[in-house]
Design a protein around this motif. Structure first.
Motif, PDB file in Angstrom:
ATOM      1  N   ASN A   1     -11.280  -1.642   6.474  1.00 58.73           N
ATOM      2  CA  ASN A   1     -10.565  -2.344   5.237  1.00 58.73           C
ATOM      3  C   ASN A   1      -9.177  -3.287   5.433  1.00 58.73           C
ATOM      4  O   ASN A   1      -9.375  -4.190   4.861  1.00 58.73           O
ATOM      5  CB  ASN A   1     -10.382  -1.044   4.387  1.00 58.73           C
ATOM      6  CG  ASN A   1     -11.513  -0.467   3.753  1.00 58.73           C
ATOM      7  OD1 ASN A   1     -12.587  -1.132   3.774  1.00 58.73           O
ATOM      8  ND2 ASN A   1     -11.536   0.727   3.223  1.00 58.73           N
ATOM      9  N   ALA A   2      -8.567  -2.508   6.592  1.00 57.09           N
ATOM     10  CA  ALA A   2      -7.313  -3.199   6.812  1.00 57.09           C
ATOM     11  C   ALA A   2      -7.858  -4.713   7.397  1.00 57.09           C
ATOM     12  O   ALA A   2      -7.067  -5.546   7.060  1.00 57.09           O
ATOM     13  CB  ALA A   2      -6.196  -2.414   7.664  1.00 57.09           C
TER      14      ALA A   2
ATOM     15  N   TRP B   1       2.872  -3.904   6.252  1.00 51.89           N
ATOM     16  CA  TRP B   1       1.812  -4.360   5.746  1.00 51.89           C
ATOM     17  C   TRP B   1       1.807  -5.572   5.206  1.00 51.89           C
ATOM     18  O   TRP B   1       3.022  -6.345   5.251  1.00 51.89           O
ATOM     19  CB  TRP B   1       1.351  -3.164   4.552  1.00 51.89           C
ATOM     20  CG  TRP B   1      -0.099  -3.544   3.979  1.00 51.89           C
ATOM     21  CD1 TRP B   1      -0.224  -4.013   2.419  1.00 51.89           C
ATOM     22  CD2 TRP B   1      -1.072  -3.620   4.509  1.00 51.89           C
ATOM     23  NE1 TRP B   1      -1.682  -4.533   2.475  1.00 51.89           N
ATOM     24  CE2 TRP B   1      -2.095  -4.130   3.489  1.00 51.89           C
ATOM     25  CE3 TRP B   1      -1.840  -3.099   5.917  1.00 51.89           C
ATOM     26  CZ2 TRP B   1      -3.617  -3.969   3.912  1.00 51.89           C
ATOM     27  CZ3 TRP B   1      -3.068  -3.211   5.910  1.00 51.89           C
ATOM     28  CH2 TRP B   1      -4.046  -3.519   5.099  1.00 51.89           C
TER      29      TRP B   1
ATOM     30  N   GLY C   1      -6.490  -4.446  12.707  1.00 46.88           N
ATOM     31  CA  GLY C   1      -7.164  -3.357  11.627  1.00 46.88           C
ATOM     32  C   GLY C   1      -7.090  -1.948  12.567  1.00 46.88           C
ATOM     33  O   GLY C   1      -6.695  -0.749  11.855  1.00 46.88           O
TER      34      GLY C   1
ATOM     35  N   ASN D   1     -10.218  -6.397   7.327  1.00 48.10           N
ATOM     36  CA  ASN D   1     -10.826  -7.408   6.087  1.00 48.10           C
ATOM     37  C   ASN D   1      -9.620  -7.884   5.341  1.00 48.10           C
ATOM     38  O   ASN D   1      -9.657  -9.393   4.878  1.00 48.10           O
ATOM     39  CB  ASN D   1     -11.682  -6.770   5.226  1.00 48.10           C
ATOM     40  CG  ASN D   1     -13.240  -6.719   5.926  1.00 48.10           C
ATOM     41  OD1 ASN D   1     -13.505  -7.707   6.713  1.00 48.10           O
ATOM     42  ND2 ASN D   1     -13.750  -5.454   5.874  1.00 48.10           N
ATOM     43  N   GLU D   2      -8.705  -7.130   5.123  1.00 49.58           N
ATOM     44  CA  GLU D   2      -7.432  -7.747   4.276  1.00 49.58           C
ATOM     45  C   GLU D   2      -6.747  -8.507   4.984  1.00 49.58           C
ATOM     46  O   GLU D   2      -6.016  -9.501   4.366  1.00 49.58           O
ATOM     47  CB  GLU D   2      -6.787  -6.374   3.679  1.00 49.58           C
ATOM     48  CG  GLU D   2      -5.206  -6.634   2.886  1.00 49.58           C
ATOM     49  CD  GLU D   2      -6.060  -7.267   1.220  1.00 49.58           C
ATOM     50  OE1 GLU D   2      -5.210  -7.818   0.694  1.00 49.58           O
ATOM     51  OE2 GLU D   2      -7.350  -6.942   1.232  1.00 49.58           O
ATOM     52  N   TYR D   3      -6.388  -8.110   6.365  1.00 51.52           N
ATOM     53  CA  TYR D   3      -5.754  -8.935   7.006  1.00 51.52           C
ATOM     54  C   TYR D   3      -6.226 -10.366   7.310  1.00 51.52           C
ATOM     55  O   TYR D   3      -5.606 -11.647   7.159  1.00 51.52           O
ATOM     56  CB  TYR D   3      -5.130  -8.514   8.472  1.00 51.52           C
ATOM     57  CG  TYR D   3      -4.222  -7.586   8.450  1.00 51.52           C
ATOM     58  CD1 TYR D   3      -2.945  -7.601   7.765  1.00 51.52           C
ATOM     59  CD2 TYR D   3      -4.609  -6.156   9.081  1.00 51.52           C
ATOM     60  CE1 TYR D   3      -2.065  -6.329   7.916  1.00 51.52           C
ATOM     61  CE2 TYR D   3      -3.759  -5.151   9.173  1.00 51.52           C
ATOM     62  CZ  TYR D   3      -2.452  -5.371   8.504  1.00 51.52           C
ATOM     63  OH  TYR D   3      -1.549  -4.289   8.391  1.00 51.52           O
ATOM     64  N   TYR D   4      -7.473 -10.337   7.355  1.00 46.78           N
ATOM     65  CA  TYR D   4      -8.333 -11.472   7.510  1.00 46.78           C
ATOM     66  C   TYR D   4      -8.075 -12.461   6.231  1.00 46.78           C
ATOM     67  O   TYR D   4      -7.750 -13.656   6.312  1.00 46.78           O
ATOM     68  CB  TYR D   4      -9.822 -11.438   7.915  1.00 46.78           C
ATOM     69  CG  TYR D   4     -10.683 -12.430   7.999  1.00 46.78           C
ATOM     70  CD1 TYR D   4     -10.647 -13.299   9.277  1.00 46.78           C
ATOM     71  CD2 TYR D   4     -11.415 -13.253   7.046  1.00 46.78           C
ATOM     72  CE1 TYR D   4     -11.458 -14.409   9.228  1.00 46.78           C
ATOM     73  CE2 TYR D   4     -12.204 -14.282   7.143  1.00 46.78           C
ATOM     74  CZ  TYR D   4     -12.115 -14.918   8.397  1.00 46.78           C
ATOM     75  OH  TYR D   4     -12.728 -16.132   8.496  1.00 46.78           O
ATOM     76  N   SER D   5      -8.328 -11.670   5.257  1.00 46.53           N
ATOM     77  CA  SER D   5      -8.369 -12.563   3.819  1.00 46.53           C
ATOM     78  C   SER D   5      -7.070 -13.061   3.478  1.00 46.53           C
ATOM     79  O   SER D   5      -6.943 -14.102   3.113  1.00 46.53           O
ATOM     80  CB  SER D   5      -8.644 -11.498   2.806  1.00 46.53           C
ATOM     81  OG  SER D   5      -8.622 -12.127   1.584  1.00 46.53           O
ATOM     82  N   GLN D   6      -5.846 -12.515   3.815  1.00 44.42           N
ATOM     83  CA  GLN D   6      -4.616 -12.938   3.431  1.00 44.42           C
ATOM     84  C   GLN D   6      -3.875 -13.869   4.958  1.00 44.42           C
ATOM     85  O   GLN D   6      -3.218 -14.915   4.214  1.00 44.42           O
ATOM     86  CB  GLN D   6      -3.558 -11.676   3.375  1.00 44.42           C
ATOM     87  CG  GLN D   6      -3.925 -10.838   2.247  1.00 44.42           C
ATOM     88  CD  GLN D   6      -3.657 -11.401   0.888  1.00 44.42           C
ATOM     89  OE1 GLN D   6      -2.829 -12.234   0.886  1.00 44.42           O
ATOM     90  NE2 GLN D   6      -4.396 -10.946   0.117  1.00 44.42           N
TER      91      GLN D   6
ATOM     92  N   ILE E   1       0.674  -0.994   0.104  1.00 49.70           N
ATOM     93  CA  ILE E   1       0.048   0.055   0.063  1.00 49.70           C
ATOM     94  C   ILE E   1       1.052   1.146   0.056  1.00 49.70           C
ATOM     95  O   ILE E   1       2.146   1.204   0.127  1.00 49.70           O
ATOM     96  CB  ILE E   1      -1.064   0.232   1.368  1.00 49.70           C
ATOM     97  CG1 ILE E   1      -0.147  -0.081   2.451  1.00 49.70           C
ATOM     98  CG2 ILE E   1      -1.861  -1.180   1.240  1.00 49.70           C
ATOM     99  CD1 ILE E   1      -0.757   0.017   3.727  1.00 49.70           C
TER     100      ILE E   1
END
Length: 208
Positions: free
Chosen positions: A194-195, A37, A89, A197-202, A31
């Protein structure tokens, strides 16, 4: 890139022998403000300690990114994937996961969670008394676990580790750990959720 070392060329451009080092480089997307990140670990990092989603090595000397270290630490301490994402997040919104950062404007918050006033003093004193450097991930994450055992957090976050919804986890952590009930741009709410959700996804498949 190719680093040519020793070579011989014989007639008509024919190469007789060569010794060269070939280095392959690739770019990893992150990012705009990358402070730990989801990025590739340092070159040469040994990832063999991660086996079937579990990390078996010395976490704080692993060379993993701040995000990976924090995630694995939280999972090792019983946080569900959603709960860990909610914490991270909020950390992203507070410090971009940089443990040695001081708030430029405002109340002089410090570290991953931007501890202020007496909590900042408690962070420093607790780390000094327990053999940690208060400026590090290791010191601050262990202090956070200590704080969660205090009566106020036990009362308000007693079931936090078991949450299964990322939005709820992000919301509750901001309310009860960061002490903020505002959900507007002034607290970068969109950045936080948003962060998370991104951490969870990755990282959801890495369990500690």
């Amino acid at each position: 890139s190719v680093d040519w070392k020793n070579y011989q060329v014989v007639g008509a451009g024919t190469m007789l022998s060569v010794e060269a080092t070939i280095t392959l480089r690739e770019w990893w997307d992150g990012i705009e403000e990358d402070e730990g990140w989801l990025s590739k670990p340092e070159e040469g990092v040994d990832l063999s300690g991660i086996l079937n989603g579990y990390y078996t090595g010395d976490l704080f000397n692993s060379g993993l990114s701040n995000a990976q270290i924090i995630w694995l630490f939280l999972r090792q301490h019983g946080f569900s994937a959603a709960a860990a994402a909610g914490v991270m997040g909020n950390m992203f919104g507070e410090s971009r996961l940089n443990p040695d950062i001081t708030e430029v404007d405002g109340y002089g918050g410090y570290g991953l969670c931007q501890w202020t006033f007496s909590r900042k003093t408690d962070l420093i004193n607790w780390c000094n008394s327990n053999g940690y450097d208060y400026r590090t991930l290791e010191g601050q994450l262990n202090f956070m676990i200590y704080e969660l055992e205090l009566p106020y957090y036990q009362q308000n976050l007693s079931n936090y580790k078991n949450l299964t919804d990322v939005w709820t986890a992000t919301d509750q952590w901001l309310t009860y750990y960061e002490g903020c009930t505002v959900r507007t741009e002034i607290v970068h709410w969109n950045d936080r959720i948003n962060a998370a959700n991104e951490y969870y996804s990755q990282l959801k498949d890495y369990v500690g």
